[in-house]
Design a protein around this motif. Structure first.
Motif, PDB file in Angstrom:
ATOM      1  N   LEU A  98      55.520 -32.204  12.159  1.00 18.15           N
ATOM      2  CA  LEU A  98      56.545 -32.127  13.654  1.00 18.15           C
ATOM      3  C   LEU A  98      55.499 -32.351  14.742  1.00 18.15           C
ATOM      4  O   LEU A  98      56.094 -33.103  15.702  1.00 18.15           O
ATOM      5  N   GLU A  99      54.575 -32.090  14.705  1.00 19.79           N
ATOM      6  CA  GLU A  99      53.501 -32.506  15.857  1.00 19.79           C
ATOM      7  C   GLU A  99      53.201 -33.831  15.970  1.00 19.79           C
ATOM      8  O   GLU A  99      53.160 -34.286  17.211  1.00 19.79           O
ATOM      9  N   ASP A 100      53.198 -34.476  14.803  1.00 17.31           N
ATOM     10  CA  ASP A 100      53.008 -35.852  15.009  1.00 17.31           C
ATOM     11  C   ASP A 100      53.995 -36.560  15.247  1.00 17.31           C
ATOM     12  O   ASP A 100      54.097 -37.750  16.080  1.00 17.31           O
ATOM     13  N   TYR A 101      55.215 -36.134  14.888  1.00 17.27           N
ATOM     14  CA  TYR A 101      56.439 -36.680  15.333  1.00 17.27           C
ATOM     15  C   TYR A 101      56.719 -36.628  16.889  1.00 17.27           C
ATOM     16  O   TYR A 101      57.236 -37.436  17.534  1.00 17.27           O
ATOM     17  N   GLU A 102      56.240 -35.609  17.600  1.00 19.50           N
ATOM     18  CA  GLU A 102      56.364 -35.151  18.749  1.00 19.50           C
ATOM     19  C   GLU A 102      55.447 -36.049  19.773  1.00 19.50           C
ATOM     20  O   GLU A 102      55.918 -36.492  20.693  1.00 19.50           O
ATOM     21  N   ALA A 154      64.295 -41.968   5.753  1.00 14.17           N
ATOM     22  CA  ALA A 154      65.251 -42.521   4.748  1.00 14.17           C
ATOM     23  C   ALA A 154      64.569 -41.742   3.455  1.00 14.17           C
ATOM     24  O   ALA A 154      65.501 -41.592   2.538  1.00 14.17           O
ATOM     25  N   PHE A 155      63.434 -41.828   3.372  1.00 16.25           N
ATOM     26  CA  PHE A 155      62.684 -41.343   1.942  1.00 16.25           C
ATOM     27  C   PHE A 155      62.291 -39.945   2.059  1.00 16.25           C
ATOM     28  O   PHE A 155      61.352 -39.595   1.235  1.00 16.25           O
ATOM     29  N   GLY A 156      62.781 -39.127   2.879  1.00 16.03           N
ATOM     30  CA  GLY A 156      62.295 -37.655   2.936  1.00 16.03           C
ATOM     31  C   GLY A 156      60.832 -37.427   3.311  1.00 16.03           C
ATOM     32  O   GLY A 156      60.382 -36.448   2.928  1.00 16.03           O
ATOM     33  N   ARG A 157      60.245 -38.129   4.427  1.00 12.38           N
ATOM     34  CA  ARG A 157      58.792 -38.085   4.524  1.00 12.38           C
ATOM     35  C   ARG A 157      58.871 -37.561   6.296  1.00 12.38           C
ATOM     36  O   ARG A 157      57.744 -37.839   6.688  1.00 12.38           O
ATOM     37  N   LEU A 158      59.861 -37.291   6.670  1.00 13.59           N
ATOM     38  CA  LEU A 158      59.830 -36.607   7.987  1.00 13.59           C
ATOM     39  C   LEU A 158      60.235 -35.038   7.904  1.00 13.59           C
ATOM     40  O   LEU A 158      61.112 -34.627   7.705  1.00 13.59           O
ATOM     41  N   ALA A 159      58.773 -34.382   8.199  1.00 10.88           N
ATOM     42  CA  ALA A 159      59.126 -32.877   8.223  1.00 10.88           C
ATOM     43  C   ALA A 159      59.730 -32.356   9.477  1.00 10.88           C
ATOM     44  O   ALA A 159      58.907 -31.642  10.369  1.00 10.88           O
ATOM     45  N   VAL A 160      60.753 -32.757  10.057  1.00  7.05           N
ATOM     46  CA  VAL A 160      61.409 -32.512  11.431  1.00  7.05           C
ATOM     47  C   VAL A 160      62.777 -31.712  11.164  1.00  7.05           C
ATOM     48  O   VAL A 160      63.586 -32.410  10.190  1.00  7.05           O
ATOM     49  N   ARG A 191      48.410 -44.607  11.444  1.00  3.82           N
ATOM     50  CA  ARG A 191      48.711 -44.554  12.907  1.00  3.82           C
ATOM     51  C   ARG A 191      47.333 -44.510  13.919  1.00  3.82           C
ATOM     52  O   ARG A 191      46.287 -44.093  13.555  1.00  3.82           O
ATOM     53  N   ASN A 192      47.433 -45.161  14.902  1.00  2.75           N
ATOM     54  CA  ASN A 192      46.230 -45.481  15.836  1.00  2.75           C
ATOM     55  C   ASN A 192      46.042 -44.227  16.751  1.00  2.75           C
ATOM     56  O   ASN A 192      46.857 -43.233  16.335  1.00  2.75           O
ATOM     57  N   PRO A 193      45.001 -44.283  17.505  1.00  2.00           N
ATOM     58  CA  PRO A 193      44.583 -42.919  18.073  1.00  2.00           C
ATOM     59  C   PRO A 193      45.828 -42.453  19.256  1.00  2.00           C
ATOM     60  O   PRO A 193      45.631 -41.239  19.638  1.00  2.00           O
ATOM     61  N   GLU A 194      46.582 -43.423  19.321  1.00  4.78           N
ATOM     62  CA  GLU A 194      47.779 -43.104  20.430  1.00  4.78           C
ATOM     63  C   GLU A 194      48.864 -42.092  19.488  1.00  4.78           C
ATOM     64  O   GLU A 194      49.903 -41.807  20.007  1.00  4.78           O
ATOM     65  N   GLY A 195      48.729 -42.205  18.277  1.00  2.04           N
ATOM     66  CA  GLY A 195      49.742 -41.657  17.163  1.00  2.04           C
ATOM     67  C   GLY A 195      50.991 -42.684  16.936  1.00  2.04           C
ATOM     68  O   GLY A 195      51.703 -42.116  15.986  1.00  2.04           O
ATOM     69  N   ILE A 196      50.569 -43.868  17.472  1.00  2.36           N
ATOM     70  CA  ILE A 196      51.855 -44.791  16.955  1.00  2.36           C
ATOM     71  C   ILE A 196      51.032 -45.942  15.887  1.00  2.36           C
ATOM     72  O   ILE A 196      50.255 -45.432  15.216  1.00  2.36           O
ATOM     73  N   TRP A 197      51.835 -47.210  15.808  1.00  2.52           N
ATOM     74  CA  TRP A 197      51.226 -48.238  15.097  1.00  2.52           C
ATOM     75  C   TRP A 197      50.699 -49.479  15.631  1.00  2.52           C
ATOM     76  O   TRP A 197      51.436 -49.747  16.734  1.00  2.52           O
ATOM     77  N   ASN A 198      49.812 -50.132  15.448  1.00  3.21           N
ATOM     78  CA  ASN A 198      49.293 -51.321  16.182  1.00  3.21           C
ATOM     79  C   ASN A 198      49.979 -52.414  15.472  1.00  3.21           C
ATOM     80  O   ASN A 198      50.641 -52.471  14.342  1.00  3.21           O
ATOM     81  N   LEU A 199      50.221 -53.548  16.348  1.00  2.15           N
ATOM     82  CA  LEU A 199      50.710 -54.810  15.788  1.00  2.15           C
ATOM     83  C   LEU A 199      49.823 -55.354  14.762  1.00  2.15           C
ATOM     84  O   LEU A 199      48.574 -55.271  15.059  1.00  2.15           O
ATOM     85  N   ASN A 200      50.136 -56.315  13.870  1.00  7.52           N
ATOM     86  CA  ASN A 200      49.508 -57.125  13.066  1.00  7.52           C
ATOM     87  C   ASN A 200      49.467 -58.473  13.439  1.00  7.52           C
ATOM     88  O   ASN A 200      49.219 -59.393  12.540  1.00  7.52           O
ATOM     89  N   TRP A 201      49.958 -58.741  14.499  1.00  2.99           N
ATOM     90  CA  TRP A 201      49.802 -60.214  15.237  1.00  2.99           C
ATOM     91  C   TRP A 201      49.503 -60.203  16.638  1.00  2.99           C
ATOM     92  O   TRP A 201      49.604 -59.009  17.198  1.00  2.99           O
TER      93      TRP A 201
END
Length: 309
Positions: free
Chosen positions: A5-9, A303-309, A263-273
């Motif tokens: 939950l804290e990462d989702y937030e 969709a795959f049940g990996r979200l603890a929210v 996930r990057n230090p901002e908590g999201i994902w970087n582009l790969n291009w």
């Protein structure tokens, strides 16, 4: 392992601070009980008088003029909403643009248009590019599918869309060894055929099997290669109901772990291009893309049940 939950937030706050209005509305639609109208309102800002779309809706090309790729991007946003109102002004505008024959060469819509060169853009949207995204399936298969889903069955545009779609289906079955982007366009066409209940007009089962077989060939099995520009399972498998999931379930679970770990230090994902040019504009587009990628990844985890929210 799940997204806590804290990462989702952290992701949610980043989206609210950084996403453009369209992607914020998409985030709210998927995760905060937001409605469809705000997404449509934000999407309409990118639509031109001719019914087409421009203005960096596809964030790697800042061309304000209507282009087929931008129209296809708008179609993808509508399909994401499972939107079905054929009379909506956005839908009618796209149909008008497609019916005009603009940016068409024979039975296909142009992948790249010359005016792209006049505005900041990624190298693959330049007319001189030989990118693997340059295929007559991209975006023609998406746009033809849109016609089948939304055009009136008794109009000339629907007839043309059917002719184009059947021609693409025949070509694909003869040579199904496509790269990732064109294959995803074919997969979208099949979704539209199904939504339009038009399967009997096509060798639908054979098309599905061919898409599934080719996507299985394209998917990179070695997670060490996923950090680059590669075809991961999620390119074609979006939920446990996706065709081919049973055969690749273990690999999909591995990708879900990979997403949680990268996930990057901002908590999201970087582009790969990157663009290798237009540095200031790319910095803006990079944030736009980060929001889009965050939405896609959180949807996948959900969709795959990996979200603890």
């Amino acid at each position: 392992m799940k997204l806590l939950l804290e990462d989702y937030e952290v992701i949610r706050r980043w989206i609210h601070r950084n996403a453009r209005p369209l992607d914020l509305a998409r985030w709210k639609f998927h995760f905060e009980n937001g409605g469809t109208p705000p997404v449509l309102e934000a999407l309409s800002a990118y639509q031109n008088e001719d019914g087409g779309f421009g203005h960096a809706l596809e964030a790697d090309a800042w061309n304000p003029n209507s282009t087929p790729i931008m129209a296809a991007t708008a179609v993808e946003r509508l399909l994401e909403l499972e939107f079905g109102d054929a009379e909506h002004p956005i839908v009618q505008g796209i149909l008008k643009y497609l019916d005009s024959g603009a940016d068409m060469e024979g039975q296909t819509w142009s992948n790249v248009v010359a005016s792209n060169n006049d505005y900041p853009h990624a190298p693959w949207w330049h007319t001189s590019s030989d990118s693997t995204a340059r295929s007559f399936y991209n975006p023609t298969a998406i746009l033809a599918g849109f016609i089948l889903k939304f055009a009136a069955r008794d109009c000339a545009l629907f007839e043309r869309g059917m002719e184009i779609s059947q021609g693409l289906a025949d070509l694909f079955l003869k040579d199904p060894e496509l790269e990732m982007h064109p294959l995803k366009c074919v997969a979208t066409l099949l979704e539209c055929i199904a939504w339009g209940d038009l399967q009997e007009q096509f060798p639908y089962a054979s098309l599905q099997e061919a898409v599934q077989a080719q996507s299985a060939r394209l998917i990179i099995r070695d997670a060490a290669e996923w950090s680059g520009y590669s075809c991961r399972p999620s390119a074609f498998i979006k939920s446990p109901q996706s065709p081919g999931y049973a055969d690749l379930a273990g690999l999909v679970q591995q990708e879900l772990d990979y997403l949680l770990d990268t996930r990057n230090p901002e908590g999201i994902w970087n582009l790969n291009w990157s663009w290798a040019g237009y540095e200031r504009e790319f910095a803006v587009s990079e944030n736009w893309w980060k929001a889009h990628i965050a939405i896609e990844n959180v949807l996948l985890l959900q969709a795959f049940g990996r979200l603890a929210v």
